[in-house]
Structures are given as C-alpha cells and as structure tokens.
Enzyme design. Structure first.
Site, PDB file in Angstrom:
ATOM      1  N   CYS A 155      20.174  21.381  29.415  1.00 48.58           N
ATOM      2  CA  CYS A 155      19.622  20.940  28.218  1.00 48.58           C
ATOM      3  C   CYS A 155      18.735  19.927  28.572  1.00 48.58           C
ATOM      4  O   CYS A 155      17.994  19.790  28.954  1.00 48.58           O
ATOM      5  CB  CYS A 155      20.697  20.795  27.063  1.00 48.58           C
ATOM      6  SG  CYS A 155      19.888  20.686  25.423  1.00 48.58           S
TER       7      CYS A 155
ATOM      8  N   LYS B  69      15.188  21.208  14.440  1.00 49.78           N
ATOM      9  CA  LYS B  69      16.142  21.263  15.380  1.00 49.78           C
ATOM     10  C   LYS B  69      16.543  22.645  15.419  1.00 49.78           C
ATOM     11  O   LYS B  69      16.580  23.423  14.619  1.00 49.78           O
ATOM     12  CB  LYS B  69      17.593  20.569  14.991  1.00 49.78           C
ATOM     13  CG  LYS B  69      18.693  20.508  16.235  1.00 49.78           C
ATOM     14  CD  LYS B  69      19.822  19.846  15.728  1.00 49.78           C
ATOM     15  CE  LYS B  69      20.632  19.821  16.928  1.00 49.78           C
ATOM     16  NZ  LYS B  69      21.871  18.734  16.623  1.00 49.78           N
TER      17      LYS B  69
ATOM     18  N   SER C  18      21.016  23.739  20.997  1.00 46.62           N
ATOM     19  CA  SER C  18      21.377  22.829  20.118  1.00 46.62           C
ATOM     20  C   SER C  18      20.197  21.497  20.767  1.00 46.62           C
ATOM     21  O   SER C  18      20.669  20.889  21.460  1.00 46.62           O
ATOM     22  CB  SER C  18      22.589  21.944  20.172  1.00 46.62           C
ATOM     23  OG  SER C  18      22.797  20.954  19.382  1.00 46.62           O
TER      24      SER C  18
ATOM     25  N   HIS D 258      23.619  25.492  25.975  1.00 47.43           N
ATOM     26  CA  HIS D 258      24.813  25.275  26.361  1.00 47.43           C
ATOM     27  C   HIS D 258      25.924  26.199  26.345  1.00 47.43           C
ATOM     28  O   HIS D 258      26.728  26.225  25.458  1.00 47.43           O
ATOM     29  CB  HIS D 258      25.101  24.168  24.816  1.00 47.43           C
ATOM     30  CG  HIS D 258      24.530  22.799  25.319  1.00 47.43           C
ATOM     31  ND1 HIS D 258      24.896  21.824  26.179  1.00 47.43           N
ATOM     32  CD2 HIS D 258      23.394  22.510  24.492  1.00 47.43           C
ATOM     33  CE1 HIS D 258      24.034  20.726  25.752  1.00 47.43           C
ATOM     34  NE2 HIS D 258      23.373  21.033  24.881  1.00 47.43           N
TER      35      HIS D 258
ATOM     36  N   GLU E 255      28.470  25.916  28.021  1.00 47.94           N
ATOM     37  CA  GLU E 255      29.830  25.333  28.148  1.00 47.94           C
ATOM     38  C   GLU E 255      30.065  25.121  26.984  1.00 47.94           C
ATOM     39  O   GLU E 255      31.534  24.688  26.748  1.00 47.94           O
ATOM     40  CB  GLU E 255      29.508  24.131  28.892  1.00 47.94           C
ATOM     41  CG  GLU E 255      29.014  22.729  28.302  1.00 47.94           C
ATOM     42  CD  GLU E 255      27.569  22.896  27.985  1.00 47.94           C
ATOM     43  OE1 GLU E 255      27.047  21.990  27.382  1.00 47.94           O
ATOM     44  OE2 GLU E 255      26.639  23.870  28.462  1.00 47.94           O
TER      45      GLU E 255
ATOM     46  N   ARG F  62      28.227  15.889  12.179  1.00 46.82           N
ATOM     47  CA  ARG F  62      28.028  14.586  12.797  1.00 46.82           C
ATOM     48  C   ARG F  62      26.637  14.229  12.107  1.00 46.82           C
ATOM     49  O   ARG F  62      26.331  13.312  11.559  1.00 46.82           O
ATOM     50  CB  ARG F  62      27.974  14.635  14.031  1.00 46.82           C
ATOM     51  CG  ARG F  62      27.338  13.417  15.022  1.00 46.82           C
ATOM     52  CD  ARG F  62      26.950  13.593  16.327  1.00 46.82           C
ATOM     53  NE  ARG F  62      25.716  14.639  16.425  1.00 46.82           N
ATOM     54  CZ  ARG F  62      25.344  14.966  17.327  1.00 46.82           C
ATOM     55  NH1 ARG F  62      26.074  14.956  18.554  1.00 46.82           N
ATOM     56  NH2 ARG F  62      24.342  15.857  17.489  1.00 46.82           N
TER      57      ARG F  62
END
Length: 310
Positions: free
Chosen positions: A142, A163, A192, A235, A237, A249
């Site tokens: 990323c 986003k 993300s 991502h 992972e 968040r």
C-alpha cells in the site's frame, strides 16, 4: 515448518491459538539448516495487529524463517508502547550492516501527505537505498508500495476523489509469473487508501510490469522483472474485521466515511463481513517466499554485494 521469532513476542500466543507453528529462538538453535532472514519494516500504527497478520501469512511455508522487526527511529509511535518497541524492534542503525533474504515494508495511514512531508522520509530513503544491496527481494504494501515506486522509479502517487475502501475483484494479467503460481483468473482483495498509482506510469517503466489489476480499484500488484521487488497496492494481510475497525476509527474522527464497498453483507453493518481473500493472501506470500526469495537468494547473504542492485 515454523517461523522463528523472539521468545516473548505477544503475537506468539495469538498464532498458537490458530494452530500456527511458531518456533522460539531457543528451539530453533538446535536445527542445522539455514533459515531465511526476513526483515519487516512495520509502519502501521497498531504494530501488534500487523505483526499477527504478517506472521500468519509467513508461516504458510515449509521453510524456517527468522523474522526481525524494524521501526523508524525518526518517528514517535503513538499507538505502540516504548517497551514493546525496545523489546521486539530494531532501529535501522542496528541492522544496516546485516543482510536479509527478504524485506516487507508495510503501509501507513499517511497517503494524503506528500512523501517529503513525512517525518521519517529521510530515514526511509536510507532504508530504500540500503535494501538494494542488502536485501534480495522486497515486498512493498500500500503506502509502502507507493513510496517504493516513488523512490526507485520516480513514479508519483495521485489523489483519489474519495477514499477507496472495500473488497474488490482482481484480474490476474500475467499468470506465468511465479509469484502468481496457482492463482485463479480472478480473486478478491481489500483496499483502503486515498491515493493511487497510474498504470500508464508503470507501463512506461521498462523494468516494471503490472501483474494484477481491478476494474474498480485499479492497480493491485506490480513486479520488478527480476523478481527483486514487488508493489502491492491493497491489503491482502488484513483480517476480517480490519476494514470495519478503520471505518469506525474514521467515524470517530468525524470524517463521515462511506461504508467499505462489497464488505458488509447487504451493506448491513450488523452482519459479519465475509472473509474472501485469505486464500489469495496465503498463496501470494508463500509464492513470494518460495519463488522470489528461497529459490534465488544466495546461501551466503554477503554475496548480495556481488548480485547487484535491483
């Protein structure tokens, strides 16, 4: 086969509950083989979560792996205790004379900053330069991928209209690459991020090739043609709950984010997201370790000085 990590690393307990074989240093000393030496530069705020995510993926291999963790000495970590960093992490000055078979550079939630505005950019450039002669193959994730492309190839990122967050289908463009061995034509992966990299910039760079892309999310995986560096924009992972945690968040920050796309069933936050990408994640990282690293790295890592820069 196991991964080898410091004996008291908290991630060990999580991984053992998942029946993942983790070997501590004492036991590993009795095995007479050369393990792979892997360095993880962890730029993520919640370092303990990223440790579990990456160690889980690195364990899916018949190879013994020694893992070192690296953090930026020029940046004050706000979400990880100083004690944790002192016990389990190195600073660059402590590893700069070592050689590694592989290096993983994680993402970081700072995409909206210019690279030169990042407080540890100067130190990160030192690590990028060092990796050319002291690491055989580097896997960038990323923001780490965008930073690597910018440093090594002068390819800049660009801002997205909003986003990009969610789970997206991806097309394998180059199935003959060893890192994609065993992949289906299409697989899912999380994204993300606020920024991206243009495919046209990759296509104009002779040493790089686009390996995987998404119609909705754009570039996913770019490879250096000599297998010495890979750049993943998403991502793989991530855990099942990671995008949900990031969404909450952002809400608490007052950002008013949109729901991650294709993530919650029926776009209902009360439903548990489906985990649709861990098979691809395990395969990608095990392929990287096997074909890009283990099959080609020199037995004597000091020979990296003679192998040449990627």
């Amino acid at each position: 086969m196991p991964i080898r990590v410091p004996k008291e690393l908290p991630a060990i307990k999580v991984l053992e509950k998942e029946k993942i074989f983790v070997m501590d240093e004492d036991r590993a000393m009795h095995q007479d083989i050369r393990p792979l030496e892997i360095l993880i530069l962890n730029l993520m705020p919640k370092k303990d979560e990223t440790e579990v995510q990456l160690l889980r993926l690195l364990s899916n291999t018949p190879l013994q792996i020694n893992v070192d963790f690296l953090h930026m000495s020029s940046h004050d970590a706000k979400n990880t205790s100083i004690d944790h960093l002192k016990r389990f992490y190195h600073q660059f000055k402590e590893v700069k004379d070592k050689f590694y078979d592989g290096l993983i550079i994680t993402g970081a939630p700072i995409e909206q900053l210019r690279f030169e505005e990042v407080d540890y950019w100067e130190e990160l450039q030192e690590i990028f330069k060092w990796s050319k002669t002291h690491v055989f193959s580097t896997f960038h994730i990323c923001w780490g991928a965008q930073a690597g492309l910018y440093y090594h190839h002068k390819i800049n990122k660009y801002s997205l209209d909003q986003k990009l967050s969610g789970i997206f289908a991806h097309d394998v463009l180059t199935p003959t690459w060893s890192i994609l061995k065993g992949f289906d034509d299409v697989f899912f992966a999380p994204h993300s991020r606020y920024t991206g990299v243009k495919k046209s910039d990759i296509d104009q760079t002779e040493s790089l090739e686009v390996l995987v892309e998404s119609e909705e999310a754009g570039l996913f995986l770019v490879g250096n043609k000599n297998n010495r560096a890979f750049y993943a924009m998403g991502h793989l992972e991530y855990d099942r709950e990671t995008l949900q945690q990031e969404f909450e968040r952002d809400q608490h920050k007052g950002i008013e984010p949109k729901l991650p796309k294709n993530y919650f069933p029926n776009n209902n936050r009360s439903e548990v997201p489906q985990l649709r990408w861990h098979m691809a994640a395990s395969l990608l990282f095990s392929n990287w370790l096997n074909y890009a690293v283990y099959q080609n790295t020199p037995y004597d890592l000091t020979d990296l000085l003679e192998v040449g820069k990627y």
